[in-house]
Motif scaffolding. Sequence first.
Motif, PDB file in Angstrom:
ATOM      1  N   GLN A 125     -22.525 -13.695  -3.488  1.00  0.00           N
ATOM      2  CA  GLN A 125     -21.095 -13.394  -3.446  1.00  0.00           C
ATOM      3  C   GLN A 125     -20.272 -14.409  -4.236  1.00  0.00           C
ATOM      4  OE1 GLN A 125     -19.540 -10.724  -2.426  1.00  0.00           O
ATOM      5  NE2 GLN A 125     -21.435  -9.769  -1.729  1.00  0.00           N
ATOM      6  N   ASP A 128     -18.739 -12.911  -7.402  1.00  0.00           N
ATOM      7  CA  ASP A 128     -17.665 -11.923  -7.359  1.00  0.00           C
ATOM      8  C   ASP A 128     -16.424 -12.494  -8.044  1.00  0.00           C
ATOM      9  OD1 ASP A 128     -15.249 -10.506  -6.316  1.00  0.00           O
ATOM     10  OD2 ASP A 128     -16.731  -9.401  -5.137  1.00  0.00           O
ATOM     11  N   HIS A 186     -23.350 -15.077   3.774  1.00  0.00           N
ATOM     12  CA  HIS A 186     -22.627 -15.097   2.501  1.00  0.00           C
ATOM     13  C   HIS A 186     -21.160 -15.466   2.704  1.00  0.00           C
ATOM     14  CE1 HIS A 186     -25.821 -13.634  -0.033  1.00  0.00           C
ATOM     15  NE2 HIS A 186     -26.016 -12.588   0.751  1.00  0.00           N
ATOM     16  N   GLN A 302     -23.856 -10.642  -9.031  1.00  0.00           N
ATOM     17  CA  GLN A 302     -24.555 -10.634  -7.751  1.00  0.00           C
ATOM     18  C   GLN A 302     -25.955 -11.270  -7.849  1.00  0.00           C
ATOM     19  OE1 GLN A 302     -23.164  -9.658  -4.666  1.00  0.00           O
ATOM     20  NE2 GLN A 302     -21.282  -9.743  -5.843  1.00  0.00           N
TER      21      GLN A 302
END
Length: 380
Positions: A125, A128, A186, A302
């Motif tokens: 994560q 992102d 995460h 990812q």
Amino acid sequence: MKQQVRLGIVGYGGMGQYHARYLGEGRVKRVTLAAVADIDAKKLVTVAAGVRTFPDARSLLRSGAVDAVLIATPHYAHVEVGIAALRAGLHVLVEKPVAVDKAGAEHLIAAHTRRRQVFAVMFNQRTDPRYRHLRELLQRGDLGPVRRVAWTITDWFRPHAYYASGGWRATWAGEGGGVLVNQSPHYLDQLVWLFGAPVRVRAICRFGRYHPIEVEDDVVAQLEYADGSHATYTTSTGEAPGTNRLEVVADNGRVVIEAGRMQYLRNTVPASRFSRTTREFFAGGPPVREVKLKGLDGPGGQHAAITQNFVDAILDGAPLIAPAAEGLRPVELANAMLLSAWTNKAIELPLSGTLYRRWLRRKIAESGKAPGIRQIGLRV
């Protein structure tokens, strides 16, 4: 100079097979999937042709067939396999969480003594673009002092069939916890990565609220920080439809990340300055403007991006996106939430890993479930 990394996957369950697929699709450059190890011979039958297979981690680590390993075993094995791989001189990428408890995480991280060995954790994560942009805003000071954070993550509904699919699932002996250990690592990492470590945690954990399980499936936690700011973390596997909504309230404005979109409302005057200067009793706060954000579409690279970064660190010395040492804090945070619920008290951080391990062992002893599972993560 070596231009290709020979990678082995230890653990060929759902995540191990997922990693193998994107590697097989060529989504990570300069790496070859050279070997796979799993104690279940039936899983090894599905491994792609040309990839060596091994009946256990130890035989793979001793084989000389790989330069690095990606550990995708059940949680409790991360510590033992990780330490063995580091001692074998291999580079290591470990799935989240790095360990079930803080004591195990500390043992694993302490085993990384060779600077040339690359040791990373699969915190995908962090790739992102929305969270990365928020981190840049925070580090540059654009938002000013953070006042409050609220994160609600309930978009991972699980039916009972999920927990019933294996005797080890949703047990203290098999997984070491529920939503905090399995789904949340995460985002617990993101909390620390974005806002730093809190100094105090108070949590309410519901054990088996939505499912007939012994571990937590519903959590509300309050985090206090040294600067006076605070955060609320809410998560569950029993809500549908769920959401993933992060709200950050700061002196210069507010950021909300939800449903794949990031909104940034910026105060024309910092809230603290406005409150001191305005003469209107019901001013409603300073005027705001929405900051237009571009280039934040999609989830980022990812898992494949973390693996690529791992390979680049081995071959080029690239800085790691997620060094394994940073996997300690999310484990500590999850442990603190559970310990707070068990003791009905606020927990001061840093947490005693020894104290938490005693509580976890007590829960395992009281459970009586999954009696055949070895607690290899608790032996070190």
